[in-house]
Design an enzyme around this catalytic site. Structure first.
Site, PDB file in Angstrom:
ATOM      1  CG  ASP A  16      42.000  48.418  36.816  1.00  0.00           C
ATOM      2  OD1 ASP A  16      42.247  47.694  35.818  1.00  0.00           O
ATOM      3  OD2 ASP A  16      40.892  48.453  37.365  1.00  0.00           O
ATOM      4  CG  ASP A  41      42.361  42.739  34.307  1.00  0.00           C
ATOM      5  OD1 ASP A  41      42.637  43.962  34.331  1.00  0.00           O
ATOM      6  OD2 ASP A  41      41.585  42.207  35.115  1.00  0.00           O
TER       7      ASP A  41
END
Ligand SMILES: *[C@@H]1O[C@H](CO)[C@@H](O)[C@H](O)[C@H]1NC(C)=O
Ligand SMILES: *[C@@H]1O[C@H](CO)[C@@H](O)[C@H](O)[C@H]1NC(C)=O
Ligand SMILES: *[C@@H]1O[C@H](CO)[C@@H](O)[C@H](O)[C@H]1NC(C)=O
Ligand SMILES: *[C@@H]1O[C@H](CO)[C@@H](O)[C@H](O)[C@H]1NC(C)=O
Ligand SMILES: *[C@@H]1O[C@H](CO)[C@@H](O)[C@H](O)[C@H]1NC(C)=O
Ligand SMILES: *[C@@H]1O[C@H](CO)[C@@H](O)[C@H](O)[C@H]1NC(C)=O
Length: 446
Positions: free
Chosen positions: A127, A327
Site C-alpha cells: 500500500d 495509489d
C-alpha cells in the site's frame, strides 16, 4: 449463461468454481512460486486465481463481484478523502509503524516477505499510501482464519519493545500492557490493537534487522489484509525511512493485470536496476499528508484533444488536500467531478455509440467500438493509457466500460486518484532523493 460473460479483466476475481479455465491454470503449476532475487520481489494481485487471499466467501455472481470491487474503491476513496481535510500538523511526527490516520483500506497487491529467525513466510499487502507495517500474531483475536500468523515465540530474534522505548513514545493511542508497548489504530473500518515489536524482515534476498512493526493482537470492525501490510508511503519512520541505508528511499513496481496467473509483477527496491531513461514528474509534498505521493497533473487529453477542465479541479492545495496522487490500493481511477465529466463526455463523443451503464461504470458499450486514447499530462511527463488501462471488456467481447469514475456522490472530494488498473503494465518509479515519479510502459514479466 450470464456466468460466462463477465468482464475479462475481472475474470480472475471470480471463484475458480465458475471458471474451469482458471482452475486449470492453477493446477498446471503456473501459480507455483517464482524465486525472488536481488532486491526484486514478485507481485500478485490479491484477487488473482493464484492468490490464497481471495475472499473466503467470494461473491457468487459476476455483477456482485463488480459491485464488490467498486464498493471497495468507494470505501477506500471515502477514507482517503476523509484524511485530507484539516489534518493537524502534529501528525507529522509519526510513527515507527503507523499513524492510524495514515492507514487506508486494504491493498490490491501482495508480495512475499518473511519475518523472524528462522523465517516465517507471509504474503504482505502493498500500500503506497500508507506508512504502516504490521503482521497478524499468533494470539490475534478477530484476525481472519485465512491469516498466516506470526509466532513470536518461534523466532529467536524477536524483540518486544518496552513502554519506555523511544519508538513507543512516538505512537498515538499507546498504552502499556505489563512492560510491553501496545497501541491502537484504525485501518479503513477496522480497529487494530498491536504490540510494538522488532524482528528480522526478509524481502527477496535482503534481510532487514530490527525492523519495527506492529504485532497485531486483535482486530475488529472491518477486514484487514490477512497476512500483513507493507506500507510504502513516504512519511517519517515508514518502511522507506527504516531502510534508508539499504534502499535510499527508491523503489519501483510493475503491477500485473488482474488476469496474470503468476507473480508476474515486480517490486524493485533500491536505486540499482531502475530504468535510466524515463520521463519523470516532480513529487509534491503535502505536510498534512506526508505519506501520499502527490504529483502535478496539468491536463487530460482524449485523443488529441486537451480537455477544458477548470484549473481548480487539478490544482494542488496542501490545505484542502486537493490535487492528484498515485495509489496502488484503489482499483479504478477516480477524478473530481468536473474532470471526470469532461473525460466522459469527450470519450462518449468520440465513440459515438449507444451508452449503457453497469455497476459503478456509466460509460459502457455493447459491441465493438473504436476507443480514443486517454493521456494524463503531468509536469514533464505524459502517461498515455493503452486499451487495457482504459476499458474493462467482457470475455465474449460484447461489453466494454470506461474503467474510471467520478468521486463517489456522498464524498465532498477534491482528490484525483491514479489507480492500479491505469498503472498496470507500466513501470512506476518512486525516486524520493530526487523528488520525482517516473512512468513508462512495460509489460510486467519477471
Ligand atoms: C486513536 O483512537 C481513537 C479511538 O479509538 C481513534 O478514533 C483515532 O483514530 C485513533 N488515533 C490514531 C492516530 O490512530
Ligand atoms: C507459542 O505460542 C503459542 C500460542 O501463544 C503456543 O500455543 C505454543 O505452544 C508456543 N510455542 C512454544 C514453542 O512455546
Ligand atoms: C485499545 O483498544 C483496546 C481494545 O479495544 C482497549 O481496551 C484499550 O483501552 C485501547 N487503548 C487505547 C490507548 O485506546
Ligand atoms: C503545476 O503545473 C502548472 C503548469 O505547469 C503550474 O502552473 C503550477 O504552478 C504547478 N503546480 C505546482 C504545485 O507545482
Ligand atoms: C448486446 O448485444 C447483443 C446482440 O445485439 C444482445 O444479444 C445482448 O443482449 C446485448 N447485451 C446487452 C447487455 O445489452
Ligand atoms: C506531452 O504531450 C504534449 C501534447 O502532445 C506535448 O506538448 C508535450 O511536449 C509532451 N510532454 C512530454 C514530456 O513528452
Amino acid at each position: 449463461m450470464a456466468l460466462y460473460s463477465p468482464f475479462l479483466v475481472l475474470l480472475a476475481t471470480l471463484p475458480s468454481l465458475f471458471f474451469p479455465f482458471t482452475l486449470a491454470i492453477s493446477s498446471t503449476g503456473l501459480c507455483s512460486a517464482r524465486p525472488d532475487h536481488d532486491s526484486t520481489l514478485h507481485i500478485l494481485p490479491t484477487y488473482s486465481p493464484c492468490s490464497p487471499l481471495q475472499p473466503s466467501t467470494p461473491p457468487s455472481r459476476f455483477l456482485d463481484t463488480l459491485l464488490f470491487l467498486s464498493n471497495r474503491d468507494v470505501s477506500r476513496f471515502s477514507y482517503l478523502s476523509s484524511l485530507l481535510a484539516a489534518a493537524p500538523t502534529s501528525h507529522r511526527s509519526f510513527v515507527p509503524i503507523a499513524s492510524g490516520r495514515n492507514l487506508l483500506q486494504s491493498s490490491t497487491y501482495v508480495a512475499r516477505a518473511s519475518l523472524g529467525t528462522p523465517p516465517q513466510p507471509f504474503l504482505v499487502a502493498l500500500d503506497i499510501s500508507s506508512d504502516a507495517a504490521w503482521f497478524p500474531c499468533s494470539s490475534c483475536s478477530g484476525c481472519t482464519s485465512s491469516s498466516a500468523f506470526f509466532s513470536p515465540n518461534r523466532s529467536s530474534s524477536f524483540v518486544s519493545l518496552p513502554c519506555n522505548s523511544p519508538q513507543c513514545s512516538q505512537l498515538p493511542n499507546r498504552s502499556c500492557s505489563g512492560k510491553t508497548c501496545t497501541f491502537n489504530l484504525t485501518y479503513g473500518a477496522a480497529s487494530i490493537s498491536s504490540s510494538l515489536s522488532q524482528d528480522s524482515l526478509s524481502l527477496a534476498a535482503d534481510s532487514i534487522n530490527s525492523y519495527t512493526f506492529g504485532c497485531v493482537v486483535s482486530a475488529s470492525g472491518g477486514s484487514i489484509p490477512p497476512q500483513g501490510l507493507l506500507g510504502l508511503g513516504r512519511g517519517p519512520l515508514s518502511f522507506l525511512s527504516q531502510t534508508k541505508n539499504l534502499y535510499f528511499s527508491t523503489f519501483s513496481y510493475c503491477l500485473p493485470g488482474f488476469r496474470s496467473p503468476n507473480f508476474a509483477g515486480t517490486l524493485r527496491l533500491g536505486p540499482s536496476g531502475q530504468p535510466k531513461r524515463i520521463h519523470t514528474t516532480p513529487l509534491l509534498s503535502n505536510p498534512h499528508r506526508p505519506s501520499l505521493y502527490y504529483v502535478n497533473m496539468t491536463a487530460i487529453r482524449v485523443g488529441r484533444k486537451r480537455l477544458l477542465i477548470p484549473p481548480a479541479a487539478l490544482a494542488f492545495n496542501p490545505l484542502t488536500g486537493a490535487g492528484t496522487i498515485f495509489d496502488s490500493g484503489t482499483m479504478f481511477t477516480r477524478l473530481v467531478s468536473p474532470a471526470y465529466t469532461a473525460v466522459r463526455d469527450e470519450f462518449r463523443r468520440r465513440v459515438n455509440s449507444p451508452v449503457t451503464s453497469l455497476g459503478g461504470f456509466d460509460t459502457c458499450y455493447n459491441g465493438s467500438v473504436v476507443l480514443p486514447t486517454i493521456t494524463f499530462e503531468f509536469d514533464g511527463m505524459n502517461m498515455t493509457l493503452s486499451e487495457e488501462n482504459t476499458v474493462i471488456h467482457s470475455s465474449s467481447g460484447t461489453l466494454s466500460c470506461l474503467a474510471m469514475a467520478s468521486a463517489p456522490d456522498n464524498v465532498n472530494s477534491v482528490l484525483n486518484v491514479i489507480a492500479s488498473m491505469q498503472q498496470q503494465n507500466h513501470r512506476v518509479v518512486f525516486d524520493l532523493p530526487n523528488g520525482r515519479v517516473g512512468v513508462s510502459r512495460e509489460p510486467c514479466t519477471s
